[in-house]
Scaffold this active site. Structure first.
Site, PDB file in Angstrom:
ATOM      1  N   ASP A  78      -7.933  -7.482   0.818  1.00  0.00           N
ATOM      2  CA  ASP A  78      -6.993  -7.657   1.932  1.00  0.00           C
ATOM      3  C   ASP A  78      -7.683  -7.186   3.190  1.00  0.00           C
ATOM      4  O   ASP A  78      -8.558  -6.318   3.142  1.00  0.00           O
ATOM      5  CB  ASP A  78      -5.712  -6.842   1.724  1.00  0.00           C
ATOM      6  CG  ASP A  78      -5.895  -5.384   2.159  1.00  0.00           C
ATOM      7  OD1 ASP A  78      -5.468  -5.025   3.274  1.00  0.00           O
ATOM      8  OD2 ASP A  78      -6.530  -4.614   1.397  1.00  0.00           O
ATOM      9  N   ASP A  80       0.856  -1.187   0.000  1.00  0.00           N
ATOM     10  CA  ASP A  80       0.000   0.000   0.000  1.00  0.00           C
ATOM     11  C   ASP A  80       0.892   1.238   0.000  1.00  0.00           C
ATOM     12  O   ASP A  80       2.110   1.137   0.129  1.00  0.00           O
ATOM     13  CB  ASP A  80      -0.973  -0.018   1.180  1.00  0.00           C
ATOM     14  CG  ASP A  80      -0.280  -0.015   2.525  1.00  0.00           C
ATOM     15  OD1 ASP A  80       0.924   0.288   2.582  1.00  0.00           O
ATOM     16  OD2 ASP A  80      -0.942  -0.307   3.530  1.00  0.00           O
TER      17      ASP A  80
END
EC number: 2.4.2.29
Length: 376
Positions: free
Chosen positions: A267, A93
């Protein structure tokens, strides 16, 4: 495996898609659940276990890794794959969500965000360019644009400002990422709970011609109905031939309902965090091993599971471990939870291929609704 990053759809059932993301380090079977390896580790798990459960890709966190041990250090040590002994694909991320949520002292500008580390108070600056640079040092395979994620509920004016800023940052991230064969940068759709802003964000990102697209800002406290409404308006605006990733989501029920709307990748820290707090995910729903009803129960969590943690240990023993705060309790329940999540994804993929996804999803949901086996 392939030298280039690519995505192909193998089957559809309604809006649900069964596909494959291919890249040099491996193939990701979609719909996919990515275990969260925040600081280079999926908490309480060996990487070999994570792979054996069926994970094709894990997630690493740019914010945490830049603070400790440092992106430059990881690069010197061979990159995150070598560092963590995970040779398969890794998605990182951008660090934006953690900067906004964990850093008490931060200042947001057009350039980026300055903040102090939650660990030692040291000052840092995160710009779109620096986020991509860090992700490059980590050598991740899928990199995310830096964005501003607004917690909900929020005023429309604030949601729109953050969404527009995120679009400008997406352009800068795209330029910083450049052309990296075999890798991809995903843009992130923002827009809070405003349907028109979500559409505008998705259309603008689609026009950038990125290799994949994420939907962000839908795991920030809003009701599930809001999340699903936003997916209903967002997914049709995203290119059908590119992977779609719903960030930070979620529960098994969230996953089923999101796959039905065309999402390919997920996720969430939920299965690992729940495991560390005595909560097990099973085909019969959630089971709280802290509950005294399990203290004398010789039966396993699930006698039909392929996972030894669910099949071979008694509920009484798991209860004892959790109540005694033994590390093994967190290890076994996390093992069970990630096993359950990967089995769920396997069943989802198989049902899309067979053309009976809706029926299979209903059957899975009915299993949760029936609840756990009666107490002894």
């Amino acid at each position: 495996m392939t030298a280039e990053f690519s995505f192909k759809i193998l089957a559809t059932d309604g809006k649900a898609r069964r596909g494959e993301v291919s890249m040099p380090r491996g193939t990701i079977r979609t719909p996919a659940f990515m275990p969260v390896g925040t600081g280079g580790t999926v908490k309480t798990m060996y990487m070999d276990q994570v792979r054996e459960l069926g994970a094709d890709i894990i997630l690493g966190n740019t914010y945490h890794l830049m603070l400790r041990p440092g992106a430059e250090r990881v690069a010197k040590l061979g990159g995150l794959h070598e560092f963590a002994r995970w040779p398969w694909p890794i998605l990182t991320d951008s660090g934006g969500f953690q900067v906004m949520s964990l850093s008490k002292l931060r200042k947001l500008t057009e350039k980026g965000v300055t903040f102090r580390s939650h660990i030692d108070g040291a000052p840092y600056e995160m710009t779109p360019e620096r986020s991509i640079e860090i992700q490059g040092l980590l050598d991740s395979d899928i990199q995310m644009q830096l964005d501003e994620c607004t917690a909900l509920p929020a005023p429309r004016k604030e949601i729109e400002r953050a969404m527009d800023l995120s679009l400008r940052w997406a352009e800068r991230c795209k330029a910083a990422f450049g052309d990296q064969p075999g890798k991809a940068m995903f843009g992130i759709v923002q827009g809070g709970d405003a349907a028109d802003l979500r559409v505008r964000s998705a259309q603008a990102l689609a026009a950038m011609g990125l290799k994949g697209y994420a939907v962000g800002g839908l795991a920030v406290g809003e009701p599930q109905a809001v999340m699903l409404d936003m997916l209903d308006v967002t997914c049709p605006e995203l290119p059908a031939d590119k992977p779609r990733y719903l960030m930070g989501v979620g529960t098994p029920d969230d996953i089923l309902k999101s796959v039905a709307r065309g999402i390919d990748m997920f996720d969430c820290v939920m299965p690992t965090r729940a495991g560390r707090h005595g909560l097990a995910y099973t085909r019969r729903g959630k089971v709280n091993l802290r509950n005294a009803r399990h203290a004398d129960d010789h039966r396993p969590l699930d006698e039909e599971s392929d996972c030894p943690a669910a099949r071979d240990y008694s509920r009484a023993y798991l209860h004892h471990l959790v109540r005694s705060q033994e590390a093994l309790g967190a290890m076994l329940l996390t093992w069970n939870n990630l096993s359950y999540y990967q089995k769920l994804m396997q069943d989802i993929r198989a049902s899309i291929e067979a053309g009976n996804f809706a029926e299979s999803a209903a059957e899975i949901s009915e299993g949760w609704a029936r609840g756990d086996i009666p107490a002894l």
